[in-house]
Design a protein around this motif. Structure first.
Motif, PDB file in Angstrom:
ATOM      1  N   GLY A 134     -17.706  32.524 -27.932  1.00 53.64           N
ATOM      2  CA  GLY A 134     -17.807  33.000 -29.316  1.00 53.64           C
ATOM      3  C   GLY A 134     -18.469  31.983 -30.219  1.00 53.64           C
ATOM      4  N   ALA A 135     -18.220  30.682 -29.932  1.00 50.50           N
ATOM      5  CA  ALA A 135     -18.849  29.640 -30.754  1.00 50.50           C
ATOM      6  C   ALA A 135     -20.354  29.660 -30.593  1.00 50.50           C
ATOM      7  CB  ALA A 135     -18.291  28.270 -30.365  1.00 50.50           C
ATOM      8  N   ALA A 136     -20.821  29.826 -29.323  1.00 55.11           N
ATOM      9  CA  ALA A 136     -22.261  29.895 -29.090  1.00 55.11           C
ATOM     10  C   ALA A 136     -22.862  31.102 -29.773  1.00 55.11           C
ATOM     11  CB  ALA A 136     -22.530  29.939 -27.584  1.00 55.11           C
ATOM     12  N   ALA A 137     -22.141  32.211 -29.711  1.00 59.57           N
ATOM     13  CA  ALA A 137     -22.648  33.422 -30.379  1.00 59.57           C
ATOM     14  C   ALA A 137     -22.724  33.215 -31.880  1.00 59.57           C
ATOM     15  CB  ALA A 137     -21.738  34.606 -30.043  1.00 59.57           C
ATOM     16  N   GLY A 138     -21.702  32.504 -32.433  1.00 61.52           N
ATOM     17  CA  GLY A 138     -21.733  32.234 -33.876  1.00 61.52           C
ATOM     18  C   GLY A 138     -22.914  31.374 -34.263  1.00 61.52           C
ATOM     19  N   GLU A 139     -23.214  30.375 -33.453  1.00 63.60           N
ATOM     20  CA  GLU A 139     -24.360  29.525 -33.741  1.00 63.60           C
ATOM     21  C   GLU A 139     -25.663  30.319 -33.652  1.00 63.60           C
ATOM     22  OE1 GLU A 139     -24.127  26.288 -31.071  1.00 63.60           O
ATOM     23  OE2 GLU A 139     -22.542  25.232 -32.189  1.00 63.60           O
ATOM     24  N   SER A 140     -25.750  31.225 -32.664  1.00 58.25           N
ATOM     25  CA  SER A 140     -26.946  32.064 -32.535  1.00 58.25           C
ATOM     26  C   SER A 140     -27.102  32.961 -33.759  1.00 58.25           C
ATOM     27  CB  SER A 140     -26.861  32.914 -31.266  1.00 58.25           C
ATOM     28  OG  SER A 140     -26.790  32.100 -30.111  1.00 58.25           O
ATOM     29  N   GLU A 141     -25.984  33.501 -34.225  1.00 55.90           N
ATOM     30  CA  GLU A 141     -26.037  34.363 -35.417  1.00 55.90           C
ATOM     31  C   GLU A 141     -26.457  33.562 -36.645  1.00 55.90           C
ATOM     32  OE1 GLU A 141     -25.960  37.682 -37.713  1.00 55.90           O
ATOM     33  OE2 GLU A 141     -25.782  37.544 -35.525  1.00 55.90           O
ATOM     34  N   GLN A 142     -25.945  32.335 -36.752  1.00 51.40           N
ATOM     35  CA  GLN A 142     -26.322  31.476 -37.880  1.00 51.40           C
ATOM     36  C   GLN A 142     -27.805  31.117 -37.822  1.00 51.40           C
ATOM     37  OE1 GLN A 142     -24.176  27.787 -38.010  1.00 51.40           O
ATOM     38  NE2 GLN A 142     -24.865  27.256 -40.062  1.00 51.40           N
ATOM     39  N   LEU A 143     -28.291  30.831 -36.616  1.00 51.20           N
ATOM     40  CA  LEU A 143     -29.704  30.509 -36.459  1.00 51.20           C
ATOM     41  C   LEU A 143     -30.581  31.702 -36.827  1.00 51.20           C
ATOM     42  CD1 LEU A 143     -31.815  28.462 -35.542  1.00 51.20           C
ATOM     43  CD2 LEU A 143     -31.528  29.321 -33.211  1.00 51.20           C
TER      44      LEU A 143
END
Length: 490
Positions: free
Chosen positions: A87-96
């Motif tokens: 989920g953290a990686a997905a959050g970073e992808s969404e932020q990017l």
């Protein structure tokens, strides 16, 4: 026991990435095979592999352990955290993705407003990026982004060419205007400073300061020109009155001449002494009146002449003030020091004097130390205050014949006529001590301001550019030696 090295590839070919699998039957060859395979990777991982290779071949196990620990902490730990918390990686992808949308759909679209078609496409791309979901095909969006970047590059090149052409046309117009002006015209200084700006790459602060300075000049020149026009109108009125008075005096003289002729005729025709006596009294009366009128006219003409002389003097004074005001373009509007144009004019005069009298001509380049940090800590207002403080302190320590010019940013040039090298170095060191003794006070804080400097004395036949270049190189040597130093140029 030493670890065996993996077999080298024939003819120096690169190691096989699958070598670790082949080395599984021989554990002693596993680490060298891993290092060889890692060295094939691009970028920083490849650099780590090469370092590990070197450590293994030299049996430097301390370095090898350090490289493996760095590889573990920098690459594997983060990767393991991502696996444990997707989920953290997905959050970073969404932020990017959101950052990319803002960059393309908002920031780039704003910059493209002069090109409506590209601005609309940039906004649409921002919307498309926001609506994209993982799993969808990215290829169409990638093609649109690449095409937009290509179009932006094409139009940016066109805009730069158009801007360069406009600046070239403007400079040509100013050059023609300069040719039409008289040598003593007060406009020449303003034309010169604008052309100097066009020739360089001034920052916004320099442009704004120059604009404010020229605006103030235009205002002052407007007042002076109106004063000149008023003085000339007054002088014109006085001259008309002067001529009218001369004309009146001429008319009176003509009337007196006519009356004299009449008196002469009457005297010729007089038959008695009494008639002659009466006629003589009339002649005396007319002569007295003419004399009184002539005296009045003479006094009026003398007064008119004084008024005309005063008006001429006022016009000359105003014109001199106009020239003095126009010379302000030779000074830096922020600090009051000379600017490049003012320095070049002064250098030409001092060079001629130095060559005529055989005296040395010294020059120093001064650059404030850590000026960016000063701006960051105290803002641009603090940076401006520091520049003004330097000029104020330096000016108080210089001779009347010395001069300080601001060459832009935090760099100054000091001209020291009739000064040998050793004395010039001592002078600049004295300026450093004066600055240290008088720190800047800004917003209730003491701010230390100091500079590095290079000093050079002109060689016989040396041009100004080379002299400045030698002093500039010496200044950078002072910077490299630790700053707040003075270095004499070789």
């Amino acid at each position: 026991m030493a670890i065996a090295r993996g077999p080298s590839s024939p003819h120096g070919s690169p190691p096989d990435p699958g070598a670790p699998l082949a080395a599984a039957r021989d554990p002693s060859a596993l680490l060298p095979a891993f290092a060889d395979g890692m060295a094939l990777l691009p970028g920083e991982l490849g650099d780590l592999g090469k370092r590990l290779q070197s450590a293994v071949r030299g049996e430097d196990w301390t370095t090898g352990a350090r490289v493996l620990r760095q590889f573990l902490e920098k690459y594997l730990v983060g990767f393991a955290v991502t696996l444990d918390n997707p989920g953290a990686a997905a959050g970073e992808s969404e932020q990017l993705r959101e950052l990319l949308r803002q960059a393309v759909g908002v920031a780039l679209a704003s910059l493209l407003q002069p090109l409506p078609q590209l601005a609309d496409e940039s906004t649409a791309l921002g919307t498309a990026l926001k609506q994209w979901q993982p799993g969808k095909d990215l290829a169409p969006l990638a093609r649109r982004v690449r095409e937009l970047c290509h179009q932006v590059g094409v139009h940016a090149g066109d805009a730069v060419e158009q801007q360069a052409l406009m600046l070239s046309l403007f400079d040509l117009l100013l050059e023609n205007l300069d040719e039409l002006l008289d040598d003593g015209s007060w406009l020449q200084g303003q034309v010169a400073v604008v052309r100097e700006l066009l020739a360089g790459s001034p920052d916004r602060q320099t442009l704004e300061a120059t604009r404010q300075g020229l605006r103030e000049l235009v205002y002052q020149q407007g007042l002076l020109k109106r004063g000149i026009a008023d003085s000339k109108d007054a002088m014109r009125t006085m001259m008309v009155s002067f001529v009218e008075r001369l004309d009146g005096m001429t008319a009176s003289t003509g009337q007196f001449q006519s009356r004299l002729e009449a008196h002469m005729q009457a005297i010729r025709e007089a038959r008695t002494v009494a008639d002659l006596g009466h006629r003589l009294e009339d002649v005396l009366d007319d002569t007295t009146r003419l004399q009184e009128q002539a005296l009045r006219s003479l006094e009026q003409m003398r007064t008119a002449r004084e008024e005309v002389d005063a008006a001429e003097a006022r016009v000359r004074e105003l014109e001199s003030q106009l020239r003095d005001v126009s010379e302000l373009v030779a000074t830096d509007p922020l600090t009051g020091a000379l600017n490049r144009r003012g320095f070049e004019d002064l250098y030409g005069r001092e060079l001629a004097r130095a060559e005529r009298e055989g005296h040395p001509l010294a020059l120093a380049v001064l650059d404030l130390d850590n000026f960016r940090r000063l701006n960051a800590d105290h803002g641009h207002a603090g940076g401006d205050a520091a520049l003004r403080h330097v000029v104020e302190v330096v000016a108080a320590c210089l001779r009347a014949t010395d001069a300080l010019a601001r060459f832009g940013g935090e760099e100054f040039v000091l001209l020291l006529p009739d000064t040998p090298l050793a004395e010039a170095v001592e002078t600049v060191q004295r300026l450093q001590r004066a600055l240290a003794a008088q720190p800047l006070r800004h917003e209730g804080k003491r701010v230390a301001v100091h500079f590095s400097a290079g000093v050079a004395v002109r060689n016989l036949g040396e041009d100004r550019e080379n002299l400045v270049r030698r002093a500039d190189r010496a200044m950078y040597e002072a910077k490299d030696a630790g700053r707040n130093r003075v270095v004499a140029a070789r």
